[in-house]
Motif scaffolding. Sequence first.
Motif, PDB file in Angstrom:
ATOM      1  N   TYR A 144      -4.555  16.738 -10.586  1.00 14.65           N
ATOM      2  CA  TYR A 144      -3.199  16.464 -11.073  1.00 14.65           C
ATOM      3  C   TYR A 144      -2.418  17.767 -11.190  1.00 14.65           C
ATOM      4  O   TYR A 144      -2.951  18.799 -11.605  1.00 14.65           O
ATOM      5  N   LEU A 145      -1.146  17.693 -10.817  1.00 15.39           N
ATOM      6  CA  LEU A 145      -0.242  18.837 -10.958  1.00 15.39           C
ATOM      7  C   LEU A 145       0.860  18.418 -11.913  1.00 15.39           C
ATOM      8  O   LEU A 145       1.971  18.077 -11.499  1.00 15.39           O
ATOM      9  N   PRO A 146       0.581  18.430 -13.219  1.00 12.97           N
ATOM     10  CA  PRO A 146       1.544  17.881 -14.180  1.00 12.97           C
ATOM     11  C   PRO A 146       2.878  18.594 -14.206  1.00 12.97           C
ATOM     12  O   PRO A 146       3.896  18.017 -14.578  1.00 12.97           O
ATOM     13  N   GLN A 147       2.919  19.867 -13.805  1.00  8.80           N
ATOM     14  CA  GLN A 147       4.172  20.629 -13.809  1.00  8.80           C
ATOM     15  C   GLN A 147       4.534  21.132 -12.411  1.00  8.80           C
ATOM     16  O   GLN A 147       5.258  22.103 -12.274  1.00  8.80           O
ATOM     17  N   GLY A 148       4.021  20.452 -11.401  1.00 10.73           N
ATOM     18  CA  GLY A 148       4.271  20.934 -10.054  1.00 10.73           C
ATOM     19  C   GLY A 148       3.339  22.079  -9.722  1.00 10.73           C
ATOM     20  O   GLY A 148       2.352  22.338 -10.411  1.00 10.73           O
ATOM     21  N   CYS A 185     -13.045  23.793 -10.015  1.00  9.37           N
ATOM     22  CA  CYS A 185     -12.296  23.095 -11.072  1.00  9.37           C
ATOM     23  C   CYS A 185     -12.068  24.005 -12.267  1.00  9.37           C
ATOM     24  O   CYS A 185     -11.000  23.993 -12.891  1.00  9.37           O
ATOM     25  N   HIS A 186     -13.064  24.835 -12.570  1.00  9.82           N
ATOM     26  CA  HIS A 186     -12.929  25.800 -13.661  1.00  9.82           C
ATOM     27  C   HIS A 186     -11.796  26.789 -13.370  1.00  9.82           C
ATOM     28  O   HIS A 186     -10.954  27.073 -14.237  1.00  9.82           O
ATOM     29  N   ARG A 243     -14.912  14.497 -12.345  1.00 12.37           N
ATOM     30  CA  ARG A 243     -13.920  14.237 -13.389  1.00 12.37           C
ATOM     31  C   ARG A 243     -12.538  14.560 -12.848  1.00 12.37           C
ATOM     32  O   ARG A 243     -12.400  15.218 -11.811  1.00 12.37           O
ATOM     33  N   ASP A 244     -11.508  14.079 -13.545  1.00  9.42           N
ATOM     34  CA  ASP A 244     -10.137  14.457 -13.195  1.00  9.42           C
ATOM     35  C   ASP A 244      -9.884  15.903 -13.610  1.00  9.42           C
ATOM     36  O   ASP A 244     -10.442  16.400 -14.597  1.00  9.42           O
ATOM     37  N   VAL A 245      -9.014  16.566 -12.841  1.00 11.74           N
ATOM     38  CA  VAL A 245      -8.700  17.971 -13.132  1.00 11.74           C
ATOM     39  C   VAL A 245      -7.189  18.156 -13.140  1.00 11.74           C
ATOM     40  O   VAL A 245      -6.497  17.756 -12.198  1.00 11.74           O
ATOM     41  N   LYS A 246      -6.680  18.755 -14.212  1.00  8.54           N
ATOM     42  CA  LYS A 246      -5.266  19.116 -14.298  1.00  8.54           C
ATOM     43  C   LYS A 246      -5.125  20.584 -13.918  1.00  8.54           C
ATOM     44  O   LYS A 246      -5.606  21.477 -14.609  1.00  8.54           O
ATOM     45  N   VAL A 247      -4.453  20.829 -12.812  1.00  4.84           N
ATOM     46  CA  VAL A 247      -4.334  22.194 -12.287  1.00  4.84           C
ATOM     47  C   VAL A 247      -3.348  22.990 -13.124  1.00  4.84           C
ATOM     48  O   VAL A 247      -2.243  22.531 -13.430  1.00  4.84           O
TER      49      VAL A 247
END
Length: 389
Positions: A95-99, A26-27, A50-54
């Motif tokens: 999560y891949l907020p920007q693809g 995750c880091h 926890r949730d992770v935003k890639v």
Amino acid sequence: MRRTIVYDEHKEPENRSRLWDPKDICHVLERHTGTAMVEGISLNMCRMNRDVKVHLAAISKMYNLRIFKIFVCRNMDENKWYICDCKDKNKFKLYLPQGLDSYLSGKLNYFQWDLYPLKSLPSHVSFDNLVELILRGSRLKKLWNHEVQAHIYQTFLMNLTELHLDWTAIDEVPPSIWHLSSLVRLDLKYCFRLESLSSSICKLISLEYLTLRGCVKLYKFPETLEPMEHLKYIELGHSLIQELPESIENLVSLIRLCIYSCKNIEFLPNSLCNLRKLEYIDIQRCSNLKKLPPLPNASFSLLLVHNERLKSLSELPSLCFCLSAMYCPSLENISNWKAPLLHHLNSNHIGGQTDLHGCENLDQNTRNIVLAGRGIFQILSGLKFGSMD
């Protein structure tokens, strides 16, 4: 000469050759800290806390990456994957907020991403060395976007042996899949939107395993216009298949055919008897099945449990050592069938059985055949165990 990288648990996570601790992975994914040292990533999402935003470019620096595995597994010891429990209820998510625009390594051999959140794979992916592609439970609707389609037709995944698209949102199999000359296993189970399968499937010249279980919109099995020399196993359970084509005889190496719980099937093709290697047939819970055609001589196991409309069986193979037709209340007789011949029996078949429990309308002749067969197996089993002493 390529230098071997040894895993060292005391190194910083981004400097290890293989990462499997969820915190470390995750880091790396969040902070874009991966390096060329990383050759493998294996993340069990059930162990995330926890949730992770890639990060948009999280993977681009890991250009020696060979194994990329993000999976859902409740039981690490048994390696079981519970899609029903995990698809909508997994506590934490990636999560891949920007693809995902990262450039994946051209050395990638194995790519798995259960619950993959995008509708297609990223554009900038090199598949030249990929052997397995697994996207179970993903939101995938197509493998690639339109811009890379032409390139895919020419160079896509020529080394790929396994493709798992089970539980995905695809409504058709991407045409470029039919170019995968090395593909051995194609898994499409529980693709709830899949409506058809192309006759081009016969182009998969290395295919051995085809799984279509739970494809509830699939009404027709494709014509196989050319012989498929390697296809051994087909599973169609819990689909809406209405019939199998006569061209099924082109599946010349088929050993196992499973079409259980297919409520729309009424008949099977007569050409089934031409499948000389077909040993195991599972036609349980096909509630509208009325009649069976002659079966191949190689068939020694036939499962017919809970076929309420089946009235008779004809021309069963003499080597049919395992016949289970429990709870077929309409079944009246088995014609032209004798207890298996003694000189055909071997150690693999001792212990075979005939079970017609719940078939209340069987005629007396069939009941006598069943009793004779049971007696033969009891005698031979006793002789076998006696010889072992």
